[in-house]
Design a protein around this motif. Sequence first.
Motif, PDB file in Angstrom:
ATOM      1  N   THR A  90       0.834  -1.206   0.000  1.00  0.00           N
ATOM      2  CA  THR A  90       0.000   0.000   0.000  1.00  0.00           C
ATOM      3  C   THR A  90       0.865   1.250   0.000  1.00  0.00           C
ATOM      4  O   THR A  90       0.540   2.250  -0.661  1.00  0.00           O
ATOM      5  CB  THR A  90      -0.921  -0.001   1.235  1.00  0.00           C
ATOM      6  OG1 THR A  90      -1.722  -1.177   1.220  1.00  0.00           O
ATOM      7  CG2 THR A  90      -1.837   1.218   1.239  1.00  0.00           C
ATOM      8  N   PRO A  94       2.208   3.718  -4.675  1.00  0.00           N
ATOM      9  CA  PRO A  94       2.203   5.113  -5.151  1.00  0.00           C
ATOM     10  C   PRO A  94       3.606   5.643  -5.438  1.00  0.00           C
ATOM     11  O   PRO A  94       3.798   6.431  -6.369  1.00  0.00           O
ATOM     12  CB  PRO A  94       1.547   5.880  -3.989  1.00  0.00           C
ATOM     13  CG  PRO A  94       0.760   4.861  -3.246  1.00  0.00           C
ATOM     14  CD  PRO A  94       1.545   3.584  -3.362  1.00  0.00           C
ATOM     15  N   MET A 128      -0.563  13.054  -3.835  1.00  0.00           N
ATOM     16  CA  MET A 128      -1.318  11.829  -4.113  1.00  0.00           C
ATOM     17  C   MET A 128      -0.690  10.637  -3.417  1.00  0.00           C
ATOM     18  O   MET A 128      -1.401   9.787  -2.854  1.00  0.00           O
ATOM     19  CB  MET A 128      -1.391  11.591  -5.626  1.00  0.00           C
ATOM     20  CG  MET A 128      -2.266  12.589  -6.364  1.00  0.00           C
ATOM     21  SD  MET A 128      -2.185  12.417  -8.166  1.00  0.00           S
ATOM     22  CE  MET A 128      -2.830  10.760  -8.387  1.00  0.00           C
ATOM     23  N   GLU A 129       0.628  10.558  -3.420  1.00  0.00           N
ATOM     24  CA  GLU A 129       1.317   9.465  -2.746  1.00  0.00           C
ATOM     25  C   GLU A 129       1.045   9.505  -1.244  1.00  0.00           C
ATOM     26  O   GLU A 129       0.721   8.479  -0.616  1.00  0.00           O
ATOM     27  CB  GLU A 129       2.819   9.540  -3.012  1.00  0.00           C
ATOM     28  CG  GLU A 129       3.206   9.297  -4.467  1.00  0.00           C
ATOM     29  CD  GLU A 129       4.703   9.440  -4.701  1.00  0.00           C
ATOM     30  OE1 GLU A 129       5.448   9.489  -3.697  1.00  0.00           O
ATOM     31  OE2 GLU A 129       5.121   9.512  -5.867  1.00  0.00           O
ATOM     32  N   THR A 132      -2.619   8.684  -0.451  1.00  0.00           N
ATOM     33  CA  THR A 132      -2.909   7.263  -0.681  1.00  0.00           C
ATOM     34  C   THR A 132      -2.469   6.438   0.512  1.00  0.00           C
ATOM     35  O   THR A 132      -3.188   5.527   0.967  1.00  0.00           O
ATOM     36  CB  THR A 132      -2.205   6.769  -1.960  1.00  0.00           C
ATOM     37  OG1 THR A 132      -2.692   7.503  -3.081  1.00  0.00           O
ATOM     38  CG2 THR A 132      -2.469   5.281  -2.187  1.00  0.00           C
ATOM     39  N   ARG A 137      -6.310   4.455  -0.077  1.00  0.00           N
ATOM     40  CA  ARG A 137      -7.011   4.485  -1.370  1.00  0.00           C
ATOM     41  C   ARG A 137      -6.524   5.681  -2.165  1.00  0.00           C
ATOM     42  O   ARG A 137      -5.847   6.565  -1.626  1.00  0.00           O
ATOM     43  CB  ARG A 137      -8.532   4.586  -1.166  1.00  0.00           C
ATOM     44  CG  ARG A 137      -8.947   5.814  -0.376  1.00  0.00           C
ATOM     45  CD  ARG A 137     -10.448   6.043  -0.396  1.00  0.00           C
ATOM     46  NE  ARG A 137     -10.832   7.128   0.482  1.00  0.00           N
ATOM     47  CZ  ARG A 137     -10.719   8.420   0.173  1.00  0.00           C
ATOM     48  NH1 ARG A 137     -10.225   8.781  -1.002  1.00  0.00           N
ATOM     49  NH2 ARG A 137     -11.104   9.360   1.034  1.00  0.00           N
ATOM     50  N   ALA A 138      -6.890   5.706  -3.441  1.00  0.00           N
ATOM     51  CA  ALA A 138      -6.522   6.845  -4.281  1.00  0.00           C
ATOM     52  C   ALA A 138      -7.292   8.081  -3.826  1.00  0.00           C
ATOM     53  O   ALA A 138      -8.507   8.013  -3.616  1.00  0.00           O
ATOM     54  CB  ALA A 138      -6.817   6.536  -5.742  1.00  0.00           C
TER      55      ALA A 138
END
Length: 260
Positions: A90, A94, A128-129, A132, A137-138
């Motif tokens: 997980t 990313p 975003m990384e 996430t 989750r995105a």
Amino acid sequence: MRGPGGRPAVDVRTLTRVLFERLAELPPDAPERERVRAALIEVNIPLVRYAATRFRSRSEPMEDVVQVGTIGLINAIDRFDPTRGVQFPTYALPTILGEIKRYFRDNVRTMHVPRRLQELWVQVSGAMEELTVLHGRAPKVPEIAASLRIPEEDVRACLDAGRAYNAASLEAAQEHEGGLALLDRLGYEDSALAEVEHRDMVRHLLVQLPERERRIVMLRFFANLTQSQISTELGMSQMHVSRLLARILTRLRTGNSWED
């Protein structure tokens, strides 16, 4: 990694966790750290290949993409903190994807993207990384915008720019479209569309004409009869037909109702 009969000897996630636990036990200058780190890289290479498949439609060789993704994997291994309670895949995915996207952005982009968006994309991809990892989750556009304190429109523009790498030929066949070229699937402008509104207006005006005048219009412009043929059909002089047509057309052009 395989036992008798080709069965997995140990789960990859379990092995990854054990290796990270061992890595945490070793002092920074221990020679064994490099061996454990190399084992972590080897065990998680399938994760890199999985990430690389998202870019298989690009023109770059897949092995080159995997090599770039491996750099992201190594960075993820060096930064990963097992005590945070997040599964390594997980956290790492990313980072791997971000490294591959940076590679395409900096090395193989053929589409011109404004410098401002390129620089902002670095911030957006980083956010975003982080999001996430935080949410598992995105992240959504509003979440990214709130994290960076920038308008949502800028985030959407960056996401679009991040996907703009290569110009596709309109004549190139698309595999997922049954071999049709993009040009074959583009629409075209129907020249008759410009007349739709006019035809609707004429239809509205025609129904307001008296029966005889409406018939004259239908015979002249739909049946393509001459004024002489219309006069014979209706039993009146050609001069009378001519006057009626002139009067009818004037009314139709001005949009006025019929007046006797």
